[in-house]
Write a protein that holds these residues in place. Structure first.
Motif, PDB file in Angstrom:
ATOM      1  N   TYR A 178       0.988  -1.232  -0.073  1.00 58.94           N
ATOM      2  CA  TYR A 178       0.010  -0.072   0.038  1.00 58.94           C
ATOM      3  C   TYR A 178       0.746   1.292  -0.105  1.00 58.94           C
ATOM      4  O   TYR A 178       0.651   2.249  -0.633  1.00 58.94           O
ATOM      5  N   ASP A 280      -8.145   3.102   0.883  1.00 57.61           N
ATOM      6  CA  ASP A 280      -7.274   2.059   1.455  1.00 57.61           C
ATOM      7  C   ASP A 280      -7.840   0.830   1.863  1.00 57.61           C
ATOM      8  O   ASP A 280      -8.787   0.964   3.196  1.00 57.61           O
ATOM      9  N   THR A 309      -3.497  -4.910  -0.497  1.00 56.69           N
ATOM     10  CA  THR A 309      -2.308  -5.314  -0.075  1.00 56.69           C
ATOM     11  C   THR A 309      -2.379  -6.971   0.386  1.00 56.69           C
ATOM     12  O   THR A 309      -3.498  -7.282   0.825  1.00 56.69           O
ATOM     13  N   SER A 311      -0.289  -7.564   2.891  1.00 56.92           N
ATOM     14  CA  SER A 311       0.465  -7.461   4.141  1.00 56.92           C
ATOM     15  C   SER A 311      -0.436  -7.961   5.476  1.00 56.92           C
ATOM     16  O   SER A 311       0.025  -8.289   6.311  1.00 56.92           O
ATOM     17  N   LYS A 312      -1.710  -8.036   5.313  1.00 54.69           N
ATOM     18  CA  LYS A 312      -2.593  -8.577   6.570  1.00 54.69           C
ATOM     19  C   LYS A 312      -2.912 -10.015   6.113  1.00 54.69           C
ATOM     20  O   LYS A 312      -3.093 -10.858   7.167  1.00 54.69           O
ATOM     21  N   ARG A 319       5.766  -7.567   0.548  1.00 52.66           N
ATOM     22  CA  ARG A 319       5.844  -6.237  -0.111  1.00 52.66           C
ATOM     23  C   ARG A 319       5.040  -6.102  -1.471  1.00 52.66           C
ATOM     24  O   ARG A 319       5.512  -6.059  -2.686  1.00 52.66           O
TER      25      ARG A 319
HETATM   26  C1  LIG Z   1      -4.272   1.618   7.451  1.00 52.79           C
HETATM   27  C2  LIG Z   1      -3.274   0.637   7.019  1.00 52.79           C
HETATM   28  N1  LIG Z   1      -3.308   0.708   5.573  1.00 52.79           N
HETATM   29  C3  LIG Z   1      -2.286   0.008   4.781  1.00 52.79           C
HETATM   30  C4  LIG Z   1      -1.390  -0.959   5.447  1.00 52.79           C
HETATM   31  C5  LIG Z   1      -0.585  -1.781   4.800  1.00 52.79           C
HETATM   32  O1  LIG Z   1       0.611  -1.144   4.088  1.00 52.79           O
HETATM   33  P1  LIG Z   1       1.418  -2.184   3.182  1.00 52.79           P
HETATM   34  O2  LIG Z   1       0.717  -2.791   2.225  1.00 52.79           O
HETATM   35  O3  LIG Z   1       2.493  -0.963   2.678  1.00 52.79           O
HETATM   36  O4  LIG Z   1       2.231  -2.942   4.173  1.00 52.79           O
HETATM   37  C6  LIG Z   1      -1.350  -0.860   6.837  1.00 52.79           C
HETATM   38  C7  LIG Z   1      -0.444  -1.865   7.504  1.00 52.79           C
HETATM   39  O5  LIG Z   1      -0.284  -1.636   8.520  1.00 52.79           O
HETATM   40  C8  LIG Z   1      -2.584  -0.149   7.560  1.00 52.79           C
HETATM   41  O6  LIG Z   1      -2.513  -0.106   8.877  1.00 52.79           O
END
Ligand SMILES: Cc1ncc(COP(=O)(O)O)c(C=O)c1O
Length: 486
Positions: A178, A280, A309, A311-312, A319
């Motif tokens: 993200y 987001d 993303t 990421s979760k 990444r």
């Molecule tokens: C509000 C929010 N948006 C996006 C992300 C994801 O970011 P990225 O995909 O850069 O890891 C996070 C991760 O902690 C987040 O808390």
């Protein structure tokens, strides 16, 4: 300067400056490599014979350099086991560890990350193997700046099916999470001098900094019980705003979904002003009580840059993120990506495409949803049980919907229990926690006396492993008790 590549078990680039003399030059180069961490603690150096041969030096010269560095404490020489790098504090600024990585807390409920032990290693390995085996030779070269077509097609289908996103592979750009999507989008917007982006208040301070560094001004958009105050966007305070960044499915960090009336106001604002909504959708996969609300992008695809993303769902280490763009931004975003790093890494994308196409990704997400939903229930039941026995717990409130990997627990106003007090108790118990304070925009913090802003802790229940979670919750309850009861 003559450059040498040495095979110190790994390839290591060592610059030996002949002007310093052979031995002194070698010593200097090795010292620098150790100080910077390029030669890691405990790594084994080549034998004097091997290094001498490789560098075209005499064995005596290398041996003398090793002796010197051993005497200085950089190296440890042990008879029979060779020469290794001693423990050495790295010089500041060269390879500074992240502050949060500096000390590992005993219990970790800091928000932001999923349980690393939930990463589907076996599935990922299988998908990666299939991807590499099936990849044509061209896949090893430079590819499409938007990302691999396999993943963009798979994602277009997945996002349409699960999030109601109107997606077309042609309008998707894969990014490094993200963060990079936000940075590149903000950079495009910031081409207009004085460009301004409204961002939720409270929201992640890190993201505000990303937007500022991309060259845009940040304006706080307040959040209340119904979510972001998008009803304010039509007013005079926001007349100059070019784009707004929102977390409509699950506000970060307060945890509500954006109310239907606010969604309407947001879309109406973007249409009437021809402005951009950056959506987001960071943790929308995790809704525990019902189907998540669909993405706003689905109702206004020409005004929304939708960002997602892994990421979760898989982990931040990959990444890997994506933007679904309105038609007028698709080319500009692809060009922005081209001139940043050409494109996202190919084989991770192909592995993800494989997981999505075989529905293994759906199954993984579903299993994680069950796991994190249980963790949230456990947190709530522990707090409820405490409320039943300690009146001091009665005014603690868990904000927001049953979703995501974190919960905001607000502290009772006027009780004298504030964030610093809870965080101090957490530090004493070795517990890492998030807090609401840093998420307020600087301007909001300046204009309110600290006490009038609501206070709260952010509990990241996603991060511990399954076996560590109950202990982390015990620690949290002790911390809250210490802070509330004394
Ligand atoms: C509000 C929010 N948006 C996006 C992300 C994801 O970011 P990225 O995909 O850069 O890891 C996070 C991760 O902690 C987040 O808390």
């Amino acid at each position: 300067v003559s450059d040498f590549w040495s095979t110190f078990g790994v390839d290591l680039h060592v610059d030996v400056d002949p002007a310093q003399g052979r031995r002194a030059g070698l010593e200097y180069a090795l010292r620098a490599a150790i100080r910077s961490g390029r030669l890691a603690t405990h790594s084994r150096l080549p034998s004097t014979r091997a290094l001498a041969q490789e560098f075209g030096l005499s064995r005596g010269t290398v041996s003398a350099a090793y002796d010197q560095l051993t005497a200085e404490g950089y190296l440890i020489a042990r008879r029979g086991s060779g020469t290794t790098v001693a423990e050495f504090p790295q010089s500041p600024g060269v390879c500074e560890p992240e502050p949060h990585a500096a000390r590992t807390p005993r219990f970790d409920l800091s928000p932001g990350s999923p349980d690393p032990s939930s990463f589907p290693t076996a599935l990922w390995l299988k998908a990666m193997r299939r991807a590499l085996n099936a990849a044509p030779l061209q896949a090893f070269g430079y590819g499409d700046v938007r990302g691999t077509i396999e993943l963009r097609v798979a994602l277009a289908d997945y996002l349409g099916r699960t999030r109601g996103v109107v997606a077309d592979a042609e309008r998707i750009v894969m990014t490094s999470g993200y963060l990079q999507a936000l940075s590149l989008l903000a950079g495009l917007i910031a081409r207009r001098p004085g460009a301004t982006i409204a961002m939720e208040d409270p929201g992640l301070p890190y993201h505000r900094e990303v937007v500022r560094r991309a060259g845009a001004r940040v304006l706080p958009l307040p959040v209340d019980a119904l979510g972001a105050r998008t009803d304010l966007l039509a007013g005079p305070d926001f007349a100059e705003v070019d784009a707004v960044v929102v977390t409509p499915a699950h506000q970060f960090p307060a945890g509500m979904t954006l109310h239907a009336s606010r969604r309407r106001a947001l879309v109406e604002w973007a249409r009437s002003r021809n402005t951009l909504i950056i959506e987001d959708d960071y943790d929308a996969e995790f809704r525990y009580d019902r189907q998540p609300v669909g993405a706003i992008q689905g109702v206004a695809p020409d005004h929304v840059a939708y960002v997602g993303t892994v990421s979760k769902t898989l982990g931040p280490a990959l990444r890997l993120g994506w933007v679904v763009l309105p038609a007028h931004l698709a080319v500009a975003m692809a060009e922005a990506k081209r001139y940043t790093d050409h494109h996202a890494e190919t084989f991770g994308q192909l592995a993800l495409a494989d997981l999505i196409a075989t529905h293994a990704y759906d199954r993984h997400v579903r299993a994680c949803r069950v796991r994190y939903g249980r963790r949230r229930d456990l947190l709530l039941s522990r707090l409820d049980a405490a409320k039943a026995t300690h009146p001091a717990f009665a005014d603690l409130a868990v904000e927001g919907i049953a979703a995501g990997l974190h919960a905001l627990v607000t502290l009772p106003p006027d009780s004298g229990v504030d964030e610093p007090r809870v965080l101090a108790a957490a530090a004493r118990h070795g517990l890492a926690l998030g807090s609401l304070g840093p998420h307020w925009h600087e301007r909001t913090r300046d204009t309110h006396s600290g006490a009038s802003l609501s206070q709260g802790v952010i509990v990241g229940y996603g991060k511990p492993t399954e076996s560590a979670y109950p202990g982390a919750l015990d620690a949290l309850m002790k911390v809250l008790q210490a802070a509330l009861v004394g």
